[in-house]
Design an enzyme around this catalytic site. Structure first.
Site, mmCIF file in Angstrom:
data_model
loop_
_atom_site.group_PDB
_atom_site.id
_atom_site.type_symbol
_atom_site.label_atom_id
_atom_site.label_comp_id
_atom_site.label_asym_id
_atom_site.label_seq_id
_atom_site.Cartn_x
_atom_site.Cartn_y
_atom_site.Cartn_z
ATOM 1 N N CYS A 70 27.510 -50.942 20.416
ATOM 2 C CA CYS A 70 26.945 -51.134 19.089
ATOM 3 C C CYS A 70 25.452 -50.828 19.112
ATOM 4 O O CYS A 70 24.779 -51.003 20.130
ATOM 5 C CB CYS A 70 27.175 -52.580 18.638
ATOM 6 S SG CYS A 70 26.547 -52.936 16.970
ATOM 7 N N ASP A 72 23.219 -52.503 17.823
ATOM 8 C CA ASP A 72 22.473 -53.754 17.794
ATOM 9 C C ASP A 72 21.452 -53.799 18.942
ATOM 10 O O ASP A 72 21.803 -53.584 20.110
ATOM 11 C CB ASP A 72 23.449 -54.931 17.924
ATOM 12 C CG ASP A 72 22.817 -56.257 17.548
ATOM 13 O OD1 ASP A 72 21.811 -56.623 18.186
ATOM 14 O OD2 ASP A 72 23.323 -56.938 16.636
ATOM 15 N N ARG A 74 20.136 -56.151 20.387
ATOM 16 C CA ARG A 74 20.296 -57.270 21.319
ATOM 17 C C ARG A 74 21.302 -56.983 22.419
ATOM 18 O O ARG A 74 21.580 -57.847 23.264
ATOM 19 C CB ARG A 74 20.723 -58.523 20.553
ATOM 20 C CG ARG A 74 19.737 -58.982 19.490
ATOM 21 C CD ARG A 74 20.366 -60.010 18.567
ATOM 22 N NE ARG A 74 21.490 -59.453 17.815
ATOM 23 C CZ ARG A 74 22.290 -60.158 17.029
ATOM 24 N NH1 ARG A 74 22.085 -61.462 16.907
ATOM 25 N NH2 ARG A 74 23.282 -59.575 16.365
ATOM 26 N N HIS A 126 30.506 -56.835 20.478
ATOM 27 C CA HIS A 126 29.743 -58.055 20.747
ATOM 28 C C HIS A 126 29.960 -59.058 19.620
ATOM 29 O O HIS A 126 30.086 -58.701 18.447
ATOM 30 C CB HIS A 126 28.248 -57.747 20.911
ATOM 31 C CG HIS A 126 27.561 -57.325 19.649
ATOM 32 N ND1 HIS A 126 26.895 -58.219 18.821
ATOM 33 C CD2 HIS A 126 27.426 -56.107 19.063
ATOM 34 C CE1 HIS A 126 26.386 -57.555 17.786
ATOM 35 N NE2 HIS A 126 26.692 -56.278 17.905
ATOM 36 N N CYS A 129 28.479 -59.579 15.537
ATOM 37 C CA CYS A 129 28.232 -58.206 15.085
ATOM 38 C C CYS A 129 28.126 -58.161 13.556
ATOM 39 O O CYS A 129 29.061 -58.547 12.850
ATOM 40 C CB CYS A 129 29.349 -57.288 15.558
ATOM 41 S SG CYS A 129 29.151 -55.555 15.072
#
Length: 254
Positions: A70, A72, A74, A126, A129
């Site tokens: 992803c 993302d 993080r 994750h 999400c």
């Protein structure tokens, strides 16, 4: 050329467990000048530990892992896998979606398999999400709705079992998992992977999930190493998937 100011707060410099640089200050404002300064510190730290690191890296890459994750911020794959630059080849998009019409993703997959000869394709979702959470609802987000439609299709395929999960957070976690499974199967069904298996190339497709709250990766049980594995996974229906998920949750409580 401006010299590095070693007296400045080292907390601003991004830390990588691989390079052992200082830890970042999450609340620190990062302007362009600061980012460039961080880069110089990072480069200097690596060269001090391994003077020929960048020279070796400039001659090519030989990663064993292709990571589909992803976007993302993080979920930094090199960090959480403790791998140095050059050890993991990466493609990222919102909610780690793989669809057979995405020429971008498939082109990267083909390069990873046919040219780099990676041995592991990891599709990693994750928990927490935002893309998956958005797909669970009915709100419109504009252009991104076209992308979220891929996740919503997976949701509708498993809607009866998803609706049995009363807790919204756990329902989202379940969709994260089956969305990852769907991407694993799409990768494994691709002509790229099938051709690799047919010519005897050793390559496996693995589904994983990252728990942001704990910083831990877990396998999801979606592990495909050949055409027979793929056929077995394709036979599993929604009820079986969710029953297995329930059993796994019960075992974790013991």
């Amino acid at each position: 050329m401006e010299e590095d100011d070693d007296s400045d707060d080292d907390a601003c410099c991004p830390r990588s467990p691989v390079t052992l640089g200082p830890s970042p200050s999450i609340g620190h404002e990062h302007g362009l000048a600061r980012l460039l300064k961080n880069n110089r510190k990072w480069s200097k730290a690596i060269r001090e530990r391994q003077p020929d690191f960048f020279e070796k890296g400039s001659k090519g890459q030989q990663p064993k892992v292709f990571w589909i994750g992803c976007s993302d911020s993080r979920v930094p794959e090199n960090e959480l896998l403790q791998l140095a630059p050059g050890e993991v080849f990466t493609h990222r998009n919102i909610a780690n979606v793989v669809v057979s019409t995405d020429l971008n993703c498939l082109s990267v997959l083909q390069y990873a398999v046919d040219v780099l000869k990676v041995e592991h394709v990891v599709v990693c979702g994750h928990y927490g999400c935002g893309g998956v959470a958005a797909a669970l609802g009915d709100q419109s987000y504009g252009l991104i709705d076209h992308w979220l439609a891929n996740i919503k299709e997976v949701k509708h395929q498993h809607l009866l079992n998803l609706e049995k999960i009363r807790d919204q957070e756990d329902r989202c976690r379940a969709l994260v998992e089956i969305n990852c499974r769907n991407s694993v199967l799409t990768v494994a069904k691709s002509p790229i992977i099938r051709a690799a298996w047919e010519r005897g190339q050793s390559i496996e497709v693995i589904g994983m999930v990252y728990d942001i709250q704990r910083g831990l990766l877990s396998e999801l049980g979606y592990h495909v190493s050949n055409a027979d594995d793929l056929a077995c996974h394709l036979k599993v229906n929604s009820n079986e998937l969710f029953e297995a998920r329930k059993e796994c949750a019960e075992l974790q409580k013991l």
